[in-house]
Motif scaffolding. Structure first.
Motif, PDB file in Angstrom:
ATOM      1  N   UNK B  47      -3.880  10.051  23.493  1.00  0.00           N
ATOM      2  CA  UNK B  47      -3.483   9.680  22.412  1.00  0.00           C
ATOM      3  C   UNK B  47      -3.006   8.133  22.376  1.00  0.00           C
ATOM      4  N   UNK B  48      -2.457   7.732  23.490  1.00  0.00           N
ATOM      5  CA  UNK B  48      -2.054   6.314  23.860  1.00  0.00           C
ATOM      6  C   UNK B  48      -3.324   5.511  23.520  1.00  0.00           C
ATOM      7  N   UNK B  51      -4.128   5.232  19.887  1.00  0.00           N
ATOM      8  CA  UNK B  51      -3.128   4.495  19.005  1.00  0.00           C
ATOM      9  C   UNK B  51      -3.311   2.847  19.133  1.00  0.00           C
ATOM     10  N   UNK B  56      -2.260   1.019  15.995  1.00  0.00           N
ATOM     11  CA  UNK B  56      -0.570   1.452  15.878  1.00  0.00           C
ATOM     12  C   UNK B  56       0.301   1.102  16.874  1.00  0.00           C
ATOM     13  N   UNK B  57      -0.306   0.605  18.032  1.00  0.00           N
ATOM     14  CA  UNK B  57       0.315   0.380  19.159  1.00  0.00           C
ATOM     15  C   UNK B  57      -0.211  -0.722  19.701  1.00  0.00           C
ATOM     16  N   UNK B  76       2.947  -7.456  12.675  1.00  0.00           N
ATOM     17  CA  UNK B  76       3.051  -5.955  12.092  1.00  0.00           C
ATOM     18  C   UNK B  76       2.573  -5.725  10.900  1.00  0.00           C
ATOM     19  N   UNK B  80      -0.901  -3.633   9.549  1.00  0.00           N
ATOM     20  CA  UNK B  80      -0.774  -2.732   8.437  1.00  0.00           C
ATOM     21  C   UNK B  80      -2.170  -2.750   7.477  1.00  0.00           C
ATOM     22  N   UNK B  83      -5.277  -2.087   9.265  1.00  0.00           N
ATOM     23  CA  UNK B  83      -5.642  -0.543   9.364  1.00  0.00           C
ATOM     24  C   UNK B  83      -6.107  -0.274   7.855  1.00  0.00           C
ATOM     25  N   UNK B  89      -7.540   7.315   9.389  1.00  0.00           N
ATOM     26  CA  UNK B  89      -6.907   8.148  10.425  1.00  0.00           C
ATOM     27  C   UNK B  89      -6.836   9.546  10.118  1.00  0.00           C
TER      28      UNK B  89
END
Ligand code: ATP
Ligand code: MG
Lengths: 403, 227
Positions: B47-48, B51, B56-57, B76, B80, B83, B89
């Motif tokens: 997952x890390x 992301x 996302x991270x 940030x 967005x 993405x 996703x």
């Protein structure tokens, strides 16, 4: 789409939303109704005062204001009256002779204001004939007097009985006349009924020694909106005389009118304060329980501005829908009562003292609806800021991860 | 063409309190049109990694390029937007907006992209058909089964015409029939639209369908097999 989402989001916790909306609706309704009631009361008081006492505009000689002395006559009162009557805005106008007098009755003596009126013109301005509860308005014969029913009772007087009015004439000598009581008045204002009597101006003028004498011109306009303009116009026409509108004649009316605006603001202020906390609480809950979803929205590309906007919009809709419902309900309530009025006869003894009518016709200016709407919009916007801020502070990874 | 290029990715959670070294130097390149499964035991960092690839991270170390663009430098809000235009996703659950219908959910990202109504309608219908849900167009997520919801989520992920689709355990909550159905759809879209898929999974049947299997163990790539 965001609009649609916001609207549907409100209905995800219908109970919670309805509780807040219900509170806003009831609050708005209560403010509208209470205010319309207060306005109705003030309006009835003001109209009463205008109709019975002050009329819209009065003209005196300046000295009369300081000292209600027989000699302080209004110069050329009758020719001024004729000019004023012929102007388009004026519905009716009349001239009066006003004297401080002693009313002497078998059972006692009392200081009163004797108002000498022109019987036909006066009733177009003050409708005094409508307030006669016993006997009748002036009829055939000289030296007739109308007085308050309450005053008559205090002095043990009845209709057809005679009283003596004593006052100074224009030469400064005490003079007196015997008058027969033809009618008893109940104007609704006890204080005034106890303090004044009405006689024919001609009778008074004969006793003071001047056919044409008059102290006061009282004017009633066709449209109350014209008062300011007409007062200003008269001030230029008759610059030596004192021209006063009803708010100047009776400052307490003015006070009432401003007071009511202030109390509206206070009411609204208190309501908004309660509202702001209720809304913040609700919206905060709504944001927190949607953490994961908001994280998902930001993950797939809904930027912070849009998320912020969505929460603000949602709050705004919640508040506005409720406020508008409350206002419509308030408006309907007002319409319902404005026809027949709200009868306060059971409390009327107190009201009558102050010259208020016992039936209140609630009414509220459109401007107040607008003010209330704007207040609610501002409050709701303010209340939405913190929850919306909380929403954009969520980090999408953490929000998505939460189980 | 390289769609994703990750170099020396390290991720340390809670660096100041109790540090967790979730990724310990991962290098990964993904080509256009690959159908890749990230597998590995629980806690291995799947997952890390997803992301970080998905923006996302942020990685603690290393660089990550998507479609040739370095995304570690983005703010940030820029992330967005990035993405929105580049990554589709599919999460394990809570993919859909509950107050919107299947059609509206698919349209949503396209609306954020300011696409025309005609284009939105056409793409939505096309995708709903591709995932076999033409008849559920006006249903809300709560009226759909878990498998149907995930299929809408896949359609939604593709709607924005992203560079690639990321799916973290998309079948974890599904029964075997829905699982194979969803994989059929993903494989078909991979074929037909040459869409790049990167997904993590524990499920052997899902692993069997992948064309490339990257195995993570303890935050490092253990094996990387193409078939
Ligand atoms: N937000 C976080 N804060 C601290 N530690 C975290 C956080 N997220 C994940 N970890 C830790 O990082 C490591 C990798 O977690 P990750 O979720 O990436 O594993 P995973 O392979 O997806 O596991 P699973 O198969 O159970 O989903 C684990 O040890 C996990 O406990
Ligand atoms: Mg995981």
């Amino acid at each position: 789409m965001i609009l649609k989402m916001s609207w549907r989001n409100i209905w995800r916790s219908p109970l919670r939303s309805l509780v807040v909306m219900g509170a806003i609706t009831i609050g708005t309704w209560a403010i509208i109704f209470l205010m319309s009631f207060s306005f109705g009361m003030v309006k009835s008081y003001v109209n009463n005062a205008i109709r019975m006492e002050t009329s819209h505009i009065q003209i005196h000689t300046p000295a009369f204001k300081e000292d209600r002395e027989v000699g302080n006559l209004l110069p050329e009162a009758e020719s001024k009256l004729a000019t004023i009557k012929s102007s388009a805005e004026v519905e009716a106008a009349t001239v009066r002779t006003i004297l401080n007098a002693m009313l002497v009755a078998p059972k006692g003596t009392r200081g009163v204001i004797a108002r000498g009126i022109d019987e036909n013109e006066e009733i177009k301005v003050t409708e005094i004939d409508q307030q006669i509860v016993e006997g009748s308005y002036f009829g055939k014969g000289k030296n007739q007097v109308l007085m308050g029913k309450s005053l008559a009772e205090k002095l043990g007087l009845k209709i057809r009985k005679k009283v003596v009015l004593q006052f100074q004439n224009l030469d400064g000598e005490i003079t007196a006349g015997a008058f027969r009581i033809v009618g008893l008045i109940d104007s609704g204002n006890k204080m005034r009924d106890d303090g004044s009597v009405f006689v024919r101006r001609g009778d008074l003028n004969r006793l003071i020694g001047s056919e044409k004498a008059g102290h006061e011109i009282a004017i009633f306009l066709k449209d109350a909106e014209q008062i300011q303009a007409k007062t200003a116009a008269l001030k230029t026409d008759y610059s030596n005389d004192l021209i006063e509108s009803y708010t100047e004649i009776s400052p307490d009316i003015k006070l009432y009118e401003t007071q009511i605006g202030t109390s509206f603001a206070v009411f609204v202020g208190i309501f908004m304060l309660a509202l702001i906390f209720g809304i913040i609480n609700t919206m905060l809950m709504a944001v927190l329980e949607r953490t994961r979803e908001l994280g998902m929205l930001m993950s797939v590309g809904m930027n912070k501005g849009r998320v912020f906007g969505m929460i603000v919009l949602e709050t705004l809709m919640l508040g506005l829908v409720a406020a508008i419902t409350g206002m419509i309900l308030g408006w309907i309530t007002i319409q319902y009562f404005s026809g027949s009025g709200i009868d306060l006869s059971s409390f009327s003894a107190g009201l009558k003292q102050f010259g208020m009518s016992t039936i209140i016709y609630p009414a509220l200016d459109g401007a107040y609806y607008l003010q209330l709407t704007i207040s609610i919009i501002i409050t709701t916007l303010l209340a939405s800021l913190y929850p919306a801020y909380k929403a954009i502070k969520l980090r999408p990874v953490e929000a998505v991860r939460k189980i | 063409m390289k769609v994703i290029e990750a170099k020396g990715i390290e991720k340390i959670y809670n660096p100041n309190k109790i540090p967790v070294h979730a990724l310990k130097g991962v290098d990964l390149e993904i080509e256009q049109g690959e159908f890749t499964a990230i597998v590995g035991p629980s806690g291995s960092g799947k997952t890390t990694l997803l992301n970080i690839i998905g923006g996302l991270d942020r990685p603690s170390e290393g660089s990550i390029e998507v479609g040739g663009k370095d995304i570690s430098a983005l703010s940030d809000n820029q992330l967005i937007d990035f993405r929105k235009d580049n990554i589709g996703f599919v999460f394990q659950a809570y993919n859909l907006i509950p107050v919107l219908t299947a059609k509206e959910n698919i349209e949503f990202v396209m609306l954020l992209q300011n696409r025309s109504e005609a284009e939105r309608n056409q793409r939505t219908n096309e995708l709903l058909k591709a995932v076999g849900l033409e008849d559920k167009i006006d249903k809300r997520p709560s009226e759909l089964s878990g498998g149907q919801q995930q299929r809408v989520a896949v359609a939604r992920a593709l709607a924005s015409k992203p560079t690639f689709v990321l799916a973290d355990e998309p079948t974890a909550n599904l029964d075997s029939e829905s699982t194979s159905n969803l994989l059929d759809i993903m494989a078909k879209l991979n074929q037909e639209e040459n869409m790049t898929f990167v997904f993590s999974t524990h499920d052997q049947r899902v692993i069997d369908r992948a064309h490339r299997i990257v195995t993570l163990v303890d935050g490092k790539i253990d094996t990387d097999v193409r078939r």
